[in-house]
Each structure stands twice: as C-alpha cells, then as structure tokens.
Design a protein around this motif. Structure first.
Motif, PDB file in Angstrom:
ATOM      1  N   PHE A  57      41.340  36.869  46.036  1.00  0.00           N
ATOM      2  CA  PHE A  57      40.831  35.537  46.361  1.00  0.00           C
ATOM      3  C   PHE A  57      39.319  35.467  46.174  1.00  0.00           C
ATOM      4  O   PHE A  57      38.789  34.476  45.664  1.00  0.00           O
ATOM      5  CB  PHE A  57      41.184  35.179  47.816  1.00  0.00           C
ATOM      6  CG  PHE A  57      42.587  34.662  47.990  1.00  0.00           C
ATOM      7  CD1 PHE A  57      43.509  34.739  46.953  1.00  0.00           C
ATOM      8  CD2 PHE A  57      42.987  34.112  49.195  1.00  0.00           C
ATOM      9  CE1 PHE A  57      44.796  34.270  47.113  1.00  0.00           C
ATOM     10  CE2 PHE A  57      44.285  33.634  49.361  1.00  0.00           C
ATOM     11  CZ  PHE A  57      45.190  33.718  48.319  1.00  0.00           C
ATOM     12  N   VAL A  58      38.630  36.515  46.580  1.00  0.00           N
ATOM     13  CA  VAL A  58      37.171  36.525  46.470  1.00  0.00           C
ATOM     14  C   VAL A  58      36.738  36.460  45.007  1.00  0.00           C
ATOM     15  O   VAL A  58      35.804  35.733  44.652  1.00  0.00           O
ATOM     16  CB  VAL A  58      36.600  37.789  47.149  1.00  0.00           C
ATOM     17  CG1 VAL A  58      35.118  37.938  46.824  1.00  0.00           C
ATOM     18  CG2 VAL A  58      36.803  37.725  48.655  1.00  0.00           C
ATOM     19  N   GLN A  59      37.421  37.205  44.137  1.00  0.00           N
ATOM     20  CA  GLN A  59      37.072  37.197  42.720  1.00  0.00           C
ATOM     21  C   GLN A  59      37.348  35.839  42.084  1.00  0.00           C
ATOM     22  O   GLN A  59      36.601  35.375  41.224  1.00  0.00           O
ATOM     23  CB  GLN A  59      37.847  38.290  41.969  1.00  0.00           C
ATOM     24  CG  GLN A  59      37.549  39.706  42.432  1.00  0.00           C
ATOM     25  CD  GLN A  59      36.082  40.057  42.331  1.00  0.00           C
ATOM     26  OE1 GLN A  59      35.375  39.603  41.443  1.00  0.00           O
ATOM     27  NE2 GLN A  59      35.609  40.875  43.264  1.00  0.00           N
ATOM     28  N   LEU A  60      38.430  35.198  42.501  1.00  0.00           N
ATOM     29  CA  LEU A  60      38.779  33.890  41.939  1.00  0.00           C
ATOM     30  C   LEU A  60      37.831  32.793  42.395  1.00  0.00           C
ATOM     31  O   LEU A  60      37.586  31.836  41.655  1.00  0.00           O
ATOM     32  CB  LEU A  60      40.216  33.517  42.324  1.00  0.00           C
ATOM     33  CG  LEU A  60      41.330  34.115  41.449  1.00  0.00           C
ATOM     34  CD1 LEU A  60      42.692  33.850  42.077  1.00  0.00           C
ATOM     35  CD2 LEU A  60      41.278  33.538  40.040  1.00  0.00           C
ATOM     36  N   THR A  61      37.322  32.905  43.618  1.00  0.00           N
ATOM     37  CA  THR A  61      36.451  31.852  44.148  1.00  0.00           C
ATOM     38  C   THR A  61      34.988  32.063  43.791  1.00  0.00           C
ATOM     39  O   THR A  61      34.158  31.189  44.055  1.00  0.00           O
ATOM     40  CB  THR A  61      36.592  31.766  45.683  1.00  0.00           C
ATOM     41  OG1 THR A  61      36.342  33.062  46.256  1.00  0.00           O
ATOM     42  CG2 THR A  61      37.994  31.319  46.071  1.00  0.00           C
ATOM     43  N   ASP A  62      34.660  33.203  43.205  1.00  0.00           N
ATOM     44  CA  ASP A  62      33.287  33.442  42.758  1.00  0.00           C
ATOM     45  C   ASP A  62      32.955  32.482  41.621  1.00  0.00           C
ATOM     46  O   ASP A  62      33.721  32.332  40.664  1.00  0.00           O
ATOM     47  CB  ASP A  62      33.151  34.892  42.290  1.00  0.00           C
ATOM     48  CG  ASP A  62      31.743  35.211  41.830  1.00  0.00           C
ATOM     49  OD1 ASP A  62      30.918  35.566  42.679  1.00  0.00           O
ATOM     50  OD2 ASP A  62      31.480  35.094  40.613  1.00  0.00           O
ATOM     51  N   SER A  63      31.811  31.833  41.697  1.00  0.00           N
ATOM     52  CA  SER A  63      31.475  30.795  40.708  1.00  0.00           C
ATOM     53  C   SER A  63      31.332  31.374  39.305  1.00  0.00           C
ATOM     54  O   SER A  63      31.742  30.749  38.325  1.00  0.00           O
ATOM     55  CB  SER A  63      30.183  30.080  41.117  1.00  0.00           C
ATOM     56  OG  SER A  63      29.105  31.002  41.188  1.00  0.00           O
ATOM     57  N   TYR A  64      30.747  32.568  39.192  1.00  0.00           N
ATOM     58  CA  TYR A  64      30.599  33.194  37.872  1.00  0.00           C
ATOM     59  C   TYR A  64      31.969  33.472  37.271  1.00  0.00           C
ATOM     60  O   TYR A  64      32.237  33.134  36.113  1.00  0.00           O
ATOM     61  CB  TYR A  64      29.803  34.495  37.993  1.00  0.00           C
ATOM     62  CG  TYR A  64      29.719  35.267  36.689  1.00  0.00           C
ATOM     63  CD1 TYR A  64      28.671  35.049  35.800  1.00  0.00           C
ATOM     64  CD2 TYR A  64      30.691  36.194  36.334  1.00  0.00           C
ATOM     65  CE1 TYR A  64      28.592  35.738  34.598  1.00  0.00           C
ATOM     66  CE2 TYR A  64      30.628  36.889  35.134  1.00  0.00           C
ATOM     67  CZ  TYR A  64      29.579  36.663  34.282  1.00  0.00           C
ATOM     68  OH  TYR A  64      29.518  37.336  33.094  1.00  0.00           O
ATOM     69  N   ASN A  65      32.834  34.109  38.053  1.00  0.00           N
ATOM     70  CA  ASN A  65      34.163  34.459  37.553  1.00  0.00           C
ATOM     71  C   ASN A  65      34.963  33.223  37.175  1.00  0.00           C
ATOM     72  O   ASN A  65      35.668  33.209  36.161  1.00  0.00           O
ATOM     73  CB  ASN A  65      34.927  35.261  38.613  1.00  0.00           C
ATOM     74  CG  ASN A  65      34.261  36.593  38.917  1.00  0.00           C
ATOM     75  OD1 ASN A  65      33.317  36.985  38.238  1.00  0.00           O
ATOM     76  ND2 ASN A  65      34.738  37.275  39.939  1.00  0.00           N
ATOM     77  N   ALA A  66      34.866  32.177  38.001  1.00  0.00           N
ATOM     78  CA  ALA A  66      35.594  30.941  37.706  1.00  0.00           C
ATOM     79  C   ALA A  66      35.116  30.339  36.383  1.00  0.00           C
ATOM     80  O   ALA A  66      35.928  29.860  35.572  1.00  0.00           O
ATOM     81  CB  ALA A  66      35.410  29.941  38.844  1.00  0.00           C
ATOM     82  N   GLY A  67      33.809  30.381  36.142  1.00  0.00           N
ATOM     83  CA  GLY A  67      33.271  29.864  34.885  1.00  0.00           C
ATOM     84  C   GLY A  67      33.777  30.635  33.679  1.00  0.00           C
ATOM     85  O   GLY A  67      34.091  30.057  32.633  1.00  0.00           O
ATOM     86  N   VAL A  68      33.875  31.966  33.815  1.00  0.00           N
ATOM     87  CA  VAL A  68      34.388  32.792  32.725  1.00  0.00           C
ATOM     88  C   VAL A  68      35.840  32.450  32.416  1.00  0.00           C
ATOM     89  O   VAL A  68      36.244  32.320  31.256  1.00  0.00           O
ATOM     90  CB  VAL A  68      34.251  34.291  33.077  1.00  0.00           C
ATOM     91  CG1 VAL A  68      34.997  35.157  32.064  1.00  0.00           C
ATOM     92  CG2 VAL A  68      32.787  34.693  33.122  1.00  0.00           C
ATOM     93  N   ILE A  69      36.646  32.278  33.469  1.00  0.00           N
ATOM     94  CA  ILE A  69      38.068  31.978  33.274  1.00  0.00           C
ATOM     95  C   ILE A  69      38.250  30.619  32.602  1.00  0.00           C
ATOM     96  O   ILE A  69      39.074  30.457  31.693  1.00  0.00           O
ATOM     97  CB  ILE A  69      38.813  32.041  34.621  1.00  0.00           C
ATOM     98  CG1 ILE A  69      38.866  33.502  35.106  1.00  0.00           C
ATOM     99  CG2 ILE A  69      40.228  31.474  34.492  1.00  0.00           C
ATOM    100  CD1 ILE A  69      39.428  33.679  36.497  1.00  0.00           C
TER     101      ILE A  69
END
Length: 505
Positions: A57-69
């Motif tokens: 959940f933490v990785q998915l809600t991280d703004s950087y990670n979300a932008g990459v996805i």
C-alpha cells in the motif's frame, strides 16, 4: 537492528525462485514475504498484514511511484497501437527499392531495429516480417536476421530514458536513492550510466562491423553458408488482422510510413516543448514534471496515431481504441513487478543486506576496483537463469547501488554494470522473451538462433567484463573506448584467421 546473515535470505529466495519458476512476480513476492517474516519474528499473520499495509500500500500511494505507473500505462497503449497499425512495416517497405545487396539489407534491418526504439518486444515482430523476404531473396540466413533483431531490441531500448525501459530503471534507481538518503537525480544518473552500458553498445555496433567486414564465425558462418546454397522458398506469416479486410475496406496494407514518423515526432516535440523552459535537457528538471511531460507526449502521440489509423482505413475507431486499451492493460505485469521490486528493495534496505555484504567484502579485503565486474557477472547469471532482464534489475539494484556508495564507486558505473549484466544473460538465455520473439520474427528455429547468437554474445560479454575492471580502476567512461577498440581488434583478428577458425563467409 543487525540481522546479519539473515538479511541475505530475501534476495536469495527471490533469485532461487526466479531460476526455478521462471516467474519474476512470484519470486519477488516470496522474497519480500521472507523479509516481512523476519521483521515479524516468524508470525505469518503479522507478516501478511505488514506486507500489505507497510509495503504494498505504501509503494502504491507514493506520489513518485504512482506517476511512474501512470506513465507506463500510457506507454503501453502507444506501443500497442504502433505494433498493430502496420506503420512500421510500411516505413520499412518504403526503403526496399534501394536495398539490393547483403550489406545494405543487414544495415537496413539494423537501422530498422534502432528506429523502433520504443518497444523491445515490438522490434522483432515489426522489423522481422518486413525484412524476411528481402533476406531470403539475397540468401542471408534467417539466423542472421534473428541475431540482428535480438541485438537491436533490448540493447537499443535500454539506452533510452523516456520509454518504458528507462522509466522502469529510473524507478528502481530512485527507490534506492530514497532508501540511502541520496539526493542525486534518477534521470541524471541514468544518462550518466549510458557510457557504462557497455554490453548494449557493443551488441549494437557489432552488427555493422560484421556487415562491413563480411565476417561470420562459428555457427553463424555455417548458417550463412547453408543459406547461400539453399533454394528453399519460405512462407510468409499470416496476419490475423487481414481476415475479412476485403469486405470492410480496412486493412494494415493501407498503412503509411508517416504513421511511425509523425507520432514519434509528436512525443519528442511535446516532451522538449514542455520542459525546454526549465532548461531540459541541459539542466536538471523536476522528476514529476519530466514524467508529466512524457505522459502528455505519449498521449498526444497516441491521438495522432489513432487519427492516422482511421484516416487511412487501417482499423475502425472502435477497434483502434480497443487496441489502445489492451496495450494499457498489457502493462499490468510491469506495474505489479515494479511495486513488488520497490517493496523488496525497501525490505532489503531495512534488513541491512547491502551493508552486510559490504562489511563481509571489506573484511575479505575485496578490491573496490572489482565491484563493477562482479556486479556484471552476477547480474548475467541471474538473467541467464531467469530469462528476465527486468527481474534481474529489480533484484540487483538494491544490492549494487549501496555497494557502490560503500566502495566509493560512481553510481553510474554500478547501474551500467547491472544493466549490462542483465542484458548479457538475457541474450544467452533460451527462455528469454526477446530471444523467443526474435526467432519468431525471423521465422527461424529457436535452438539455431541461440547457437548462432551465443558466440557473438560471449565475445561482447568477455570484452564488457574486462572493461568493467578498467572502469572500476579509472572510474572513467574511457572504459567504453577500450571496449569498442577491443571489439574492433577482435573482429580484425577473426577476419585474418584461417577458415577453420572463422574466415570471410
């Protein structure tokens, strides 16, 4: 808390399972679960809870990670449209009239693979069917075509920062920088690592070297001799999209070369036009702005491409949009792999795995100069065993970047060694997706493709290994100059050897 040798358990489990199962997602998940089991002192209920709540959940809600996805999803839609539009075939066919020698055919296939830089998997399936008839006509072996396809798919894609490969790799780099508190830019590090992607560069330049010198050695020479004597007529692959085209008037045969050139140009113009006021590409730009601009570029490029597809009656709009959405859905595995890789990297950081390895190597008085070469070798082993360079990157980055920091090795060299090792193993692996697709696109036997490509890959791999020792000592891109000079020298030597070792074919 110092977990000692236990900290090695998650990456070891990930590597072993990846080798045994050939499933990167499963191996990353199990490696990560082993990590949270250690944190939870063996309590499986708490481990599951921590895996989901504290990591996924933490990785998915991280703004950087979300932008990459989000960016990867848009890239997936654009690539699928390119693959299905027929524009790449039309572009390649437009140069047919000028290609009438073996040298020109090999160079054009090489250039075609570079032009289709946006998709490593698309290169074999787009360029292969276009150049097969030409290679057959000029009596060039299908094995040679498969090697060219394989050497211009991943090796080209891995050098480009603004496509799926670059975005994925930068995501892994940034995750480790965050874990270590490093303020360097993931984009800058990726660009600086390009001269240290030695294997990829050697694989690309080896094609024109072989074409100009007319040198083929080992199994490839035998394949070329067979092709020169063969009178067999090969069948063409049938495209499912052509069925029923006579009734509807829509067909991939209506595609035009502009369908490749203009959409890609739109991507570039949007990217540079949006970021130029901030000084891009000469100055560092905010990572989020870069991803937003690139996402916009692929979105506008897809709109232009969809318009061309409808205007030239390649596909109806509903089918075009369906292909676009399918491309987006097709990036699900990549997104899941990224989330699990980020999670595993965070766990490895928390366990102190890299610190344990560094302390062990320092106690053994391991030379810092050998670190890049060892990273390259281990990455090659993992990639060869798993058939996945992307999975290798996810496993190796959390180890290589902290090791580089501890031993005083520039991050760019460590990143380059990881990427080159993953690519080298991938080229030698019979279970690699690009290896399989390259043999498919060239319509040659998979085993024959591996047998003929392996000697070329090994030559490049040995040179790259030596170059990484030089890079570890000098910390300079001059290692690439050594590698290129060494490859040219090897080709000259092979070209002068007697027939038994490999003469002109």
């Amino acid at each position: 808390m110092n977990y000692g040798i236990l900290s090695l358990l998650p990456p070891i489990i990930a590597v072993i399972l990846a080798i045994k199962s050939k499933n990167v997602i499963l191996s990353l998940f199990c490696g990560g679960f082993a990590g949270v089991m250690i944190f939870s002192h063996g309590n499986p209920f708490l481990a599951v809870k921590s895996m989901i709540g504290d990591y996924l959940f933490v990785q998915l809600t991280d703004s950087y990670n979300a932008g990459v996805i989000v960016l990867i999803v848009f890239i997936g839609g654009f690539i699928k449209l390119m693959e299905k539009s027929g524009g790449a075939q039309a572009f390649s066919q437009s140069v047919y009239r000028y290609v009438n020698t073996k040298l020109k055919a090999q160079l054009c296939a090489w250039a075609g693979g570079i032009v289709i830089f946006f998709s490593d998997l698309g290169t074999p399936l787009l360029v292969g069917p276009v150049f097969r008839p030409l290679f057959d006509k000029l009596k060039i072996s299908r094995e040679k075509l498969a090697w060219i396809l394989d050497s211009t798919s991943s090796p080209v894609a891995i050098l480009i920062p603004f496509i799926g490969w670059g975005v994925y790799i930068m995501g892994l780099i940034q995750s480790e920088f965050d874990n270590l508190g490093v303020m360097d830019s993931d984009y800058t590090t990726f660009v600086q690592a390009i001269p240290f992607q030695i294997y990829a560069i050697l694989a690309i330049i080896m094609i024109p070297l072989v074409a100009f010198t007319k040198l083929d050695f080992s199994q490839m020479k035998k394949a070329e001799l067979r092709a020169g004597k063969s009178n067999e007529t090969f069948s063409f692959m049938q495209e499912d999209e052509e069925k029923g085209s006579a009734e509807t008037g829509y067909s991939r045969k209506n595609a035009k070369p502009v369908m490749v050139v203009l959409p890609i140009l739109v991507v570039f113009v949007t990217l540079f036009g949006t970021l130029a006021p901030a000084g891009f590409p000469f100055k560092k730009v905010d990572g989020n702005e870069f991803r937003v601009a690139l996402t916009m570029g692929y979105f506008f490029g897809a709109i232009v491409l969809m318009a061309f597809i409808c205007i030239f009656k390649v596909m109806r709009f509903k089918d075009t949009f369906k292909v676009y959405v399918e491309g987006m859905k097709g990036m699900t595995d990549v997104a899941v792999t990224l989330v699990l890789a980020w999670s595993l990297g965070k766990m490895i950081s928390g366990l102190g795995t890299a610190e344990f390895i560094v302390e062990f190597l320092q106690a053994m008085r391991f030379s810092a100069a050998l670190v890049p070469a060892c990273i390259f070798l281990f990455g090659a082993f993992v990639s060869f065993s798993t058939g996945s360079s992307w999975g290798t990157f996810a496993i190796m980055m959390p180890l290589a970047i902290p090791m580089a920091q501890a031993f005083g090795i520039p991050f760019a060299i460590a990143v380059g060694a990881v990427l080159s090792g993953g690519l080298f193993g991938d080229h030698c692996s019979p279970i690699s997706d690009t290896t399989i697709l390259s043999s498919t696109g060239a319509e040659c036997d998979l085993v024959e493709h591996i047998r003929t490509q392996l000697p070329y890959a090994v030559v490049n791999g040995i040179i790259a290994f030596a170059a990484y020792i030089i890079a570890g000592v000098t910390k300079s891109p001059a290692a690439l100059l050594f590698a290129v000079a060494a490859l040219v020298a090897v080709m000259i030597v092979f070209n002068r050897l007697p027939d038994k070792m490999g003469k002109r074919a």
